[in-house]
Each structure stands twice: as C-alpha cells, then as structure tokens.
Design a protein around this motif. Sequence first.
Motif, PDB file in Angstrom:
ATOM      1  N   TYR A 118     -28.168 -23.335 -28.723  1.00  0.00           N
ATOM      2  CA  TYR A 118     -27.682 -22.870 -30.027  1.00  0.00           C
ATOM      3  C   TYR A 118     -28.254 -23.762 -31.115  1.00  0.00           C
ATOM      4  CZ  TYR A 118     -24.259 -20.305 -27.266  1.00  0.00           C
ATOM      5  OH  TYR A 118     -23.666 -19.455 -26.361  1.00  0.00           O
ATOM      6  N   LYS A 130     -27.949 -26.210 -33.994  1.00  0.00           N
ATOM      7  CA  LYS A 130     -26.879 -27.166 -34.318  1.00  0.00           C
ATOM      8  C   LYS A 130     -26.273 -26.810 -35.672  1.00  0.00           C
ATOM      9  CE  LYS A 130     -25.614 -31.981 -34.361  1.00  0.00           C
ATOM     10  NZ  LYS A 130     -25.954 -33.298 -33.822  1.00  0.00           N
ATOM     11  N   PRO A 131     -24.969 -26.557 -35.707  1.00  0.00           N
ATOM     12  CA  PRO A 131     -24.384 -26.166 -36.994  1.00  0.00           C
ATOM     13  C   PRO A 131     -24.362 -27.329 -37.988  1.00  0.00           C
ATOM     14  CG  PRO A 131     -22.710 -26.202 -35.263  1.00  0.00           C
ATOM     15  CD  PRO A 131     -24.014 -26.548 -34.605  1.00  0.00           C
ATOM     16  N   LEU A 150     -21.741 -19.704 -33.851  1.00  0.00           N
ATOM     17  CA  LEU A 150     -23.004 -20.392 -33.618  1.00  0.00           C
ATOM     18  C   LEU A 150     -24.146 -19.378 -33.492  1.00  0.00           C
ATOM     19  CD1 LEU A 150     -22.266 -23.295 -31.119  1.00  0.00           C
ATOM     20  CD2 LEU A 150     -21.845 -23.141 -33.566  1.00  0.00           C
ATOM     21  N   THR A 151     -25.326 -19.825 -33.857  1.00  0.00           N
ATOM     22  CA  THR A 151     -26.518 -18.988 -33.769  1.00  0.00           C
ATOM     23  C   THR A 151     -27.255 -19.286 -32.467  1.00  0.00           C
ATOM     24  OG1 THR A 151     -26.746 -19.058 -36.163  1.00  0.00           O
ATOM     25  CG2 THR A 151     -28.699 -18.391 -34.896  1.00  0.00           C
ATOM     26  N   TYR A 168     -17.971 -26.744 -28.725  1.00  0.00           N
ATOM     27  CA  TYR A 168     -17.888 -25.661 -29.697  1.00  0.00           C
ATOM     28  C   TYR A 168     -17.379 -24.395 -29.029  1.00  0.00           C
ATOM     29  CZ  TYR A 168     -21.261 -28.550 -32.313  1.00  0.00           C
ATOM     30  OH  TYR A 168     -21.903 -29.576 -32.969  1.00  0.00           O
ATOM     31  N   PRO A 176     -18.450 -20.939 -29.365  1.00  0.00           N
ATOM     32  CA  PRO A 176     -19.596 -20.309 -30.044  1.00  0.00           C
ATOM     33  C   PRO A 176     -19.215 -19.077 -30.857  1.00  0.00           C
ATOM     34  CG  PRO A 176     -19.713 -19.938 -27.670  1.00  0.00           C
ATOM     35  CD  PRO A 176     -18.581 -20.899 -27.907  1.00  0.00           C
ATOM     36  N   GLY A 221     -17.169 -21.042 -33.934  1.00  0.00           N
ATOM     37  CA  GLY A 221     -17.683 -22.292 -34.484  1.00  0.00           C
ATOM     38  C   GLY A 221     -16.666 -23.422 -34.457  1.00  0.00           C
TER      39      GLY A 221
END
Length: 187
Positions: free
Chosen positions: A105, A107-108, A117-118, A169, A171, A174
């Motif tokens: 993912y 990192k936020p 999360l992406t 996390y 996901p 978030g």
Amino acid sequence: MPADDLQAFINDVALVVASSNDQYEITQRIAPRLSALLASGYQLPPEFLRPSSERHLTYPLYIAPDESWSLASVVWNIGQRTPVHGHETWGVVGIYSGTEREIRYVKPTDSAVGEPLTPAGEHEWRRGQVAVCCTTDDDVHSVVATGDEPTVGIHVYGGNIGTLNRPSYDPATGAVHWFTSGWDEPA
Ligand SMILES: [Fe+2]
C-alpha cells in the motif's frame, strides 16, 4: 560451516550499516549480501524455523548492541497473514523457505489518516528471492504465507524491530493502531 556463514553476513552488514546514514544505499548494499547468504545453502538452526498455530513468529537472529539494526527469522504457518503494517525503518527481506504473497500500500501521509489505503501492487516471493521491503517513505504491506509448507524469511531491519513502535492499518478505513511486535523465544 553454516554458523560461520551467518556470522560473516552479520559482520558484513554491520560494516554496511556503520558506513552510511543513507537508507537507500544501505538497503541496496545489503540486498545482494542477503541473496548470497540464501544462495550459499546456509541452514538456520531448527529452533528458528518452528511455526506456531496461533500467529506468525519473529525470532531474533541478531540485535546490534547499539540497536542500529537487527536480523530476524520470521515464520508463518501455512495460510497465516500479517495485518497491514508499517515498519518505521528500512528493511531487506529474503525468502529462506516457502512462498509469500506481499500486498503493498502507499504509505499514508499524516493528512490522509482516516482515508482508505491506496493499494500499490502485489507480488509473490519465492525461496531465494530478496527484496527491499522498506524505506521510511514506503514501508506498508501485509504478507500472506502461500503454498503448502510454512514460510520462513530472513529479515534485516534498521533498529530493533522487536521493540520499534509501529503502525498497523485497517486498509478499508485508514484507521491506525500502534503496536510493538516483540520477539519470540526460539524453543
Ligand atoms: Fe512487514
């Protein structure tokens, strides 16, 4: 002699870590050394290979006296998975046995807390393969043991990975939960 192989690797990594403050350089220099260790046929002592039926385990192979880096044997039983987590340091991982699927993912950033999360790709890693899993700007993933035998990784991390405060996390939302993994006792 297998034990000598590991000691030579530890000595070598210690020199690399002491010679630079650049996490990109450190990880790029450790990766081929870990590949060579795995290719050498080095065998971990059996007490560092034992899985648990409850969760994946993290055994300490070496912790630098100044805690600038550590070396772990991480063991997943068949089908076990980690939560989505960060490391807050650099890391280089090699597959000693079995296979794993890594789900990465982005990192936020601090401002993205509370957003999903992406995803940043998935990869299947096999015995003998080595990857830079982590630099402090890109260190969020989950890992699933795939295949029909336990998965064992030899992992090199900046800092003492058993005592570092790290995020996990959700996901989907978030949401962040901070944890320390601790070390498991080789038995
Ligand atoms: Fe990880």
